[in-house]
Design an enzyme around this catalytic site. Structure first.
Site, mmCIF file in Angstrom:
data_model
loop_
_atom_site.group_PDB
_atom_site.id
_atom_site.type_symbol
_atom_site.label_atom_id
_atom_site.label_comp_id
_atom_site.label_asym_id
_atom_site.label_seq_id
_atom_site.Cartn_x
_atom_site.Cartn_y
_atom_site.Cartn_z
ATOM 1 N N CYS A 116 27.267 -45.486 8.201
ATOM 2 C CA CYS A 116 28.151 -45.721 7.053
ATOM 3 C C CYS A 116 29.615 -45.434 7.347
ATOM 4 C CB CYS A 116 27.737 -44.839 5.874
ATOM 5 S SG CYS A 116 26.222 -45.400 5.138
HETATM 6 N N1 CO8 Z 1 11.499 -46.123 -9.720
HETATM 7 C C1 CO8 Z 1 10.987 -45.127 -10.472
HETATM 8 N N2 CO8 Z 1 10.833 -43.861 -10.038
HETATM 9 C C2 CO8 Z 1 11.238 -43.593 -8.780
HETATM 10 C C3 CO8 Z 1 11.780 -44.585 -7.934
HETATM 11 C C4 CO8 Z 1 11.884 -45.894 -8.452
HETATM 12 N N3 CO8 Z 1 12.395 -46.899 -7.717
HETATM 13 N N4 CO8 Z 1 12.083 -44.031 -6.743
HETATM 14 C C5 CO8 Z 1 11.752 -42.739 -6.835
HETATM 15 N N5 CO8 Z 1 11.226 -42.462 -8.049
HETATM 16 C C6 CO8 Z 1 10.702 -41.167 -8.556
HETATM 17 C C7 CO8 Z 1 10.356 -40.239 -7.421
HETATM 18 O O1 CO8 Z 1 9.071 -40.494 -6.931
HETATM 19 C C8 CO8 Z 1 10.467 -38.912 -8.112
HETATM 20 O O2 CO8 Z 1 9.285 -38.684 -8.870
HETATM 21 P P1 CO8 Z 1 8.687 -37.173 -8.997
HETATM 22 O O3 CO8 Z 1 9.763 -36.377 -9.669
HETATM 23 O O4 CO8 Z 1 7.457 -37.397 -9.815
HETATM 24 O O5 CO8 Z 1 8.433 -36.727 -7.585
HETATM 25 C C9 CO8 Z 1 11.615 -39.088 -9.102
HETATM 26 O O6 CO8 Z 1 11.713 -40.516 -9.293
HETATM 27 C C10 CO8 Z 1 12.921 -38.569 -8.575
HETATM 28 O O7 CO8 Z 1 13.130 -39.083 -7.232
HETATM 29 P P2 CO8 Z 1 14.276 -38.602 -6.290
HETATM 30 O O8 CO8 Z 1 14.323 -37.115 -6.273
HETATM 31 O O9 CO8 Z 1 14.148 -39.299 -4.968
HETATM 32 O O10 CO8 Z 1 15.536 -39.199 -7.079
HETATM 33 P P3 CO8 Z 1 17.056 -38.862 -6.942
HETATM 34 O O11 CO8 Z 1 17.557 -38.510 -8.279
HETATM 35 O O12 CO8 Z 1 17.333 -37.922 -5.827
HETATM 36 O O13 CO8 Z 1 17.683 -40.279 -6.549
HETATM 37 C C11 CO8 Z 1 18.591 -41.371 -4.588
HETATM 38 C C12 CO8 Z 1 17.331 -40.920 -5.336
HETATM 39 C C13 CO8 Z 1 19.279 -42.412 -5.460
HETATM 40 C C14 CO8 Z 1 18.184 -41.989 -3.269
HETATM 41 C C15 CO8 Z 1 19.542 -40.177 -4.364
HETATM 42 O O14 CO8 Z 1 18.839 -39.104 -3.821
HETATM 43 C C16 CO8 Z 1 20.717 -40.494 -3.458
HETATM 44 O O15 CO8 Z 1 21.500 -41.385 -3.724
HETATM 45 N N6 CO8 Z 1 20.887 -39.666 -2.424
HETATM 46 C C17 CO8 Z 1 22.006 -39.820 -1.477
HETATM 47 C C18 CO8 Z 1 21.720 -40.943 -0.605
HETATM 48 C C19 CO8 Z 1 22.838 -41.236 0.357
HETATM 49 O O16 CO8 Z 1 23.994 -41.091 0.090
HETATM 50 N N7 CO8 Z 1 22.434 -41.694 1.477
HETATM 51 C C20 CO8 Z 1 23.329 -42.171 2.450
HETATM 52 C C21 CO8 Z 1 22.586 -43.251 3.108
HETATM 53 S S1 CO8 Z 1 23.552 -44.536 3.557
HETATM 54 C C22 CO8 Z 1 23.793 -44.466 5.256
HETATM 55 O O17 CO8 Z 1 23.925 -43.479 5.856
HETATM 56 C C23 CO8 Z 1 23.804 -45.758 5.951
HETATM 57 C C24 CO8 Z 1 22.651 -45.857 6.865
HETATM 58 C C25 CO8 Z 1 22.704 -47.149 7.585
HETATM 59 C C26 CO8 Z 1 22.496 -48.357 6.696
HETATM 60 C C27 CO8 Z 1 21.063 -48.649 6.452
HETATM 61 C C28 CO8 Z 1 20.884 -50.032 5.851
HETATM 62 C C29 CO8 Z 1 19.448 -50.297 5.465
#
Ligand code: CO8
Length: 374
Positions: free
Chosen positions: A156
């Protein structure tokens, strides 16, 4: 010392849009079919049933509403669940180079530069469609640029690290002007069958022209006051696909670890303090304070993450115009995100206004670029 400016930017946006609702319909059809096919094993406790996705969760957890992609039909087909992109012959321009040429044309036009004015091309992106020859060299040839080109990958943070590399090369005298391109085909390294991440990414390409301020003629110049890049190793965002794949028995199939995967919560927790500290210390070391800032163009991964960083850096809740988000329309486009925000939300700044372009992501890597409107 040579003063370096960003004198042009460009964004190439694919035509296809996928909304959260469309994405969720396709994912849930896939999950239901999986659960039906595996009903006996699920019943016996041998296989875990797939939970369904929800558009409401996606919007709430990330702020993403739509994403642009190069191919929509493959991603939304529950029997395929990935983009389908025809293979090109060696005589055709590769896909990444084609996206780059389109974004570069806009950036070069804004900068008022033709191919003869540019001495180098950097293709800075979080994945490259082949090992070699470098995509940058293909872009260089397609545009008729002499000099040299090379590819680099800092996930990124590829664009901000590219800006630092280009700025240093212009200062060092190895080039007068440099074109950076960030073609991101995130849809091809995303697992669309994983509800934890299927909503996160989109495709796009950005381009940036940097040059010696002495020769710049553009109406859209931002002087680079300083850059700072940091890295800190982490496995929390990882993709193990690579050239050693066929050397390992059993690794030929499309395994989950051969695509993007992350520990989203850990990334959230660990990257936020890293980035807030990077921006505040970078400003301090340049004798600047939050009050001097007119704009923050942050990496576009998650709206709550950006709200947190903006509040931490400014010491108050930022106004929407002070920290523009584009992720609701584009989703996370890896290295291109902060550059789309900059390209689409910088023209209104007045001479002397200061802002920070900041990226963060896999590595971990984070880059901060302090700019001032000329
Ligand atoms: N629909 C419904 N429920 C869901 C879904 C969904 N799609 N997905 C997860 N849930 C559920 C989970 O199972 C969980 O359920 P439970 O509580 O029962 O276990 C609940 O929702 C909460 O899940 P999370 O804790 O995972 O949810 P978050 O509030 O943490 O949100 C995010 C998830 C949005 C992913 C968040 O954690 C986030 O944005 N984190 C930061 C991510 C970030 O900045 N990453 C950087 C990556 S980018 C990068 O470095 C580039 C890499 C190279 C590019 C790659 C290209 C492919």
């Amino acid at each position: 010392m040579t003063q370096v400016v960003i004198s042009g930017t460009g964004v190439f946006t694919p035509e296809n849009i996928i909304s959260n609702d469309e994405l969720v319909v396709a994912f849930n059809a896939y999950a239901q079919a999986f659960n039906k096919d595996n009903a006996a094993k699920i019943e016996a406790g041998e296989v875990e049933a797939m939970a369904e996705s929800s558009a409401e969760f996606i919007d709430k957890a990330s702020g993403i509403q739509n994403r642009f992609v190069l191919n929509k039909s493959g991603i939304l087909d529950p029997e395929i669940m990935h983009p389908v992109l025809p293979e090109r012959s060696e005589d055709e321009l590769s896909l990444m180079a084609e996206m780059a040429v389109k974004a570069a044309s806009t950036a070069m036009e804004q900068a008022g530069k033709s191919a003869e004015d540019i001495d180098a091309v950097i293709c800075a992106a979080s994945n490259h469609e082949r090992a070699y020859p470098a995509i940058a060299i293909e872009v260089q040839q397609a545009l008729g640029i002499s000099g040299f080109g090379f590819d680099m990958n800092v996930a990124c943070s590829s664009a901000t690290f590219g800006i630092q590399a280009a700025r240093d090369m212009i200062r060092g005298g190895s080039a007068r002007a440099i074109l950076i391109v960030n073609p991101e085909i995130c849809s091809a390294h995303l697992e669309w069958r994983d509800r934890d991440c299927h909503f996160i990414f989109g495709d796009v390409c950005t381009a940036i022209v940097l040059e010696d301020a002495e020769q710049a003629k553009s109406d859209h110049q931002f002087e680079i006051l300083d850059t700072r890049c940091i890295t800190q190793f982490s496995n929390n965002i990882r993709n193990d696909n690579g050239f050693l794949r066929r050397t390992r028995v059993g690794h030929m199939e499309d395994r989950r670890d051969m695509l993007f995967r992350q520990e989203g919560r850990k990334v959230f927790r660990e990257v936020l303090p890293l980035v807030s500290k990077l921006i505040t210390s970078h400003l301090e070391d340049n004798q600047l304070s939050a009050d001097d800032l007119s704009r923050l163009w942050l990496h576009q991964a998650n709206k709550s993450m950006n709200d947190f960083i903006g509040a931490k850096v400014l010491g108050r809740t930022p106004e929407a115009h002070e920290q523009p988000n584009i992720l609701q329309d584009y989703a996370n486009t890896s290295s291109a995100g902060s550059m789309i925000a900059f390209s689409q939300n910088s023209n209104d700044l007045k001479s002397g206004d200061i802002g920070v372009i900041c990226s963060f992501g896999a590595g971990y890597s984070a880059g901060s670029v302090i700019v001032r409107r000329k």
